[in-house]
Motif scaffolding. Structure first.
Motif, PDB file in Angstrom:
ATOM      1  N   LEU A 115       0.828  -1.202   0.000  1.00  0.00           N
ATOM      2  CA  LEU A 115       0.000   0.000   0.000  1.00  0.00           C
ATOM      3  C   LEU A 115       0.866   1.257   0.000  1.00  0.00           C
ATOM      4  N   TYR A 116       1.857   1.299   0.882  1.00  0.00           N
ATOM      5  CA  TYR A 116       2.673   2.501   1.014  1.00  0.00           C
ATOM      6  C   TYR A 116       3.713   2.639  -0.103  1.00  0.00           C
ATOM      7  N   VAL A 117       4.231   1.511  -0.623  1.00  0.00           N
ATOM      8  CA  VAL A 117       5.208   1.581  -1.714  1.00  0.00           C
ATOM      9  C   VAL A 117       4.504   1.824  -3.046  1.00  0.00           C
ATOM     10  N   ARG A 126      11.767  14.873   6.512  1.00  0.00           N
ATOM     11  CA  ARG A 126      12.489  13.949   7.377  1.00  0.00           C
ATOM     12  C   ARG A 126      11.598  13.160   8.321  1.00  0.00           C
ATOM     13  N   ALA A 127      10.295  13.219   8.143  1.00  0.00           N
ATOM     14  CA  ALA A 127       9.387  12.409   8.956  1.00  0.00           C
ATOM     15  C   ALA A 127       9.450  10.958   8.470  1.00  0.00           C
ATOM     16  N   GLU A 128       9.027  10.042   9.347  1.00  0.00           N
ATOM     17  CA  GLU A 128       9.032   8.617   9.003  1.00  0.00           C
ATOM     18  C   GLU A 128       7.730   7.966   9.411  1.00  0.00           C
ATOM     19  N   GLY A 182       3.956   5.544  -3.189  1.00  0.00           N
ATOM     20  CA  GLY A 182       5.285   5.759  -3.754  1.00  0.00           C
ATOM     21  C   GLY A 182       6.350   6.058  -2.717  1.00  0.00           C
ATOM     22  N   LEU A 183       6.154   5.584  -1.477  1.00  0.00           N
ATOM     23  CA  LEU A 183       7.127   5.859  -0.417  1.00  0.00           C
ATOM     24  C   LEU A 183       8.365   4.982  -0.572  1.00  0.00           C
ATOM     25  N   ASP A 184       9.507   5.538  -0.183  1.00  0.00           N
ATOM     26  CA  ASP A 184      10.759   4.798  -0.185  1.00  0.00           C
ATOM     27  C   ASP A 184      10.923   4.049   1.129  1.00  0.00           C
ATOM     28  N   SER A 215      12.084  -8.582   9.279  1.00  0.00           N
ATOM     29  CA  SER A 215      10.987  -9.543   9.123  1.00  0.00           C
ATOM     30  C   SER A 215       9.708  -9.078   9.830  1.00  0.00           C
ATOM     31  N   SER A 216       9.825  -8.113  10.762  1.00  0.00           N
ATOM     32  CA  SER A 216       8.644  -7.675  11.511  1.00  0.00           C
ATOM     33  C   SER A 216       8.383  -6.173  11.435  1.00  0.00           C
ATOM     34  N   SER A 217       9.122  -5.454  10.566  1.00  0.00           N
ATOM     35  CA  SER A 217       8.879  -4.012  10.459  1.00  0.00           C
ATOM     36  C   SER A 217       9.337  -3.477   9.107  1.00  0.00           C
ATOM     37  N   VAL A 218       8.712  -2.399   8.699  1.00  0.00           N
ATOM     38  CA  VAL A 218       9.119  -1.671   7.501  1.00  0.00           C
ATOM     39  C   VAL A 218       9.039  -0.194   7.846  1.00  0.00           C
TER      40      VAL A 218
END
Length: 122
Positions: free
Chosen positions: A20-22, A44-46, A26-28, A34-37
């Motif tokens: 969904l986010y990629v 500079r927010a994440e 279009g997020l990098d 294995s348990s987080s992206v």
């Protein structure tokens, strides 16, 4: 200045939310386990996604965890302390930022983040 610097989200479908986010936004991807992206946002927010198997972030609970970036981390942390927030983590840092998580009056978890002060020799 106060701005959003972080948003942490739990998910039961890490691969689906990653797509969904990629593919949708279009997020990098800036970090993946294995348990987080983790994704880079503007200014500079994440945005971090955590699978339910991520034990390290279990203290987040199931609600979203927003982080606010402030100009004066120490003054803001002191003000939060005077308001009686429940600190959940010690101060952590990376690169030029420092942060700390707390539980607020509503029972939810939040993060305060600010510039990391340079350590002076001696």
């Amino acid at each position: 200045m106060v701005s959003v610097s972080f948003l942490g989200l739990w998910t039961n479908d890490l691969p689906g939310m990653r797509r969904l986010y990629v593919d949708g936004y279009g997020l990098d991807v800036i970090r993946e386990t294995s348990s987080s992206v983790w994704f880079a946002l503007d200014d500079r927010a994440e945005l971090h996604l955590y699978a339910t198997s991520d034990d390290y972030h279990a203290f987040f609970g199931t609600a979203p965890v927003p982080g606010l970036f402030v100009d004066d981390f120490n003054a803001t942390a002191a003000a939060l302390d005077r308001l009686g927030v429940e600190w959940l983590t010690e101060i952590d840092s990376a690169d030029d930022r420092q942060w700390r998580h707390y539980r607020a009056a509503d029972g939810n978890v939040y993060e305060v983040m600010g510039p990391r002060l340079e350590r002076r020799p001696g």
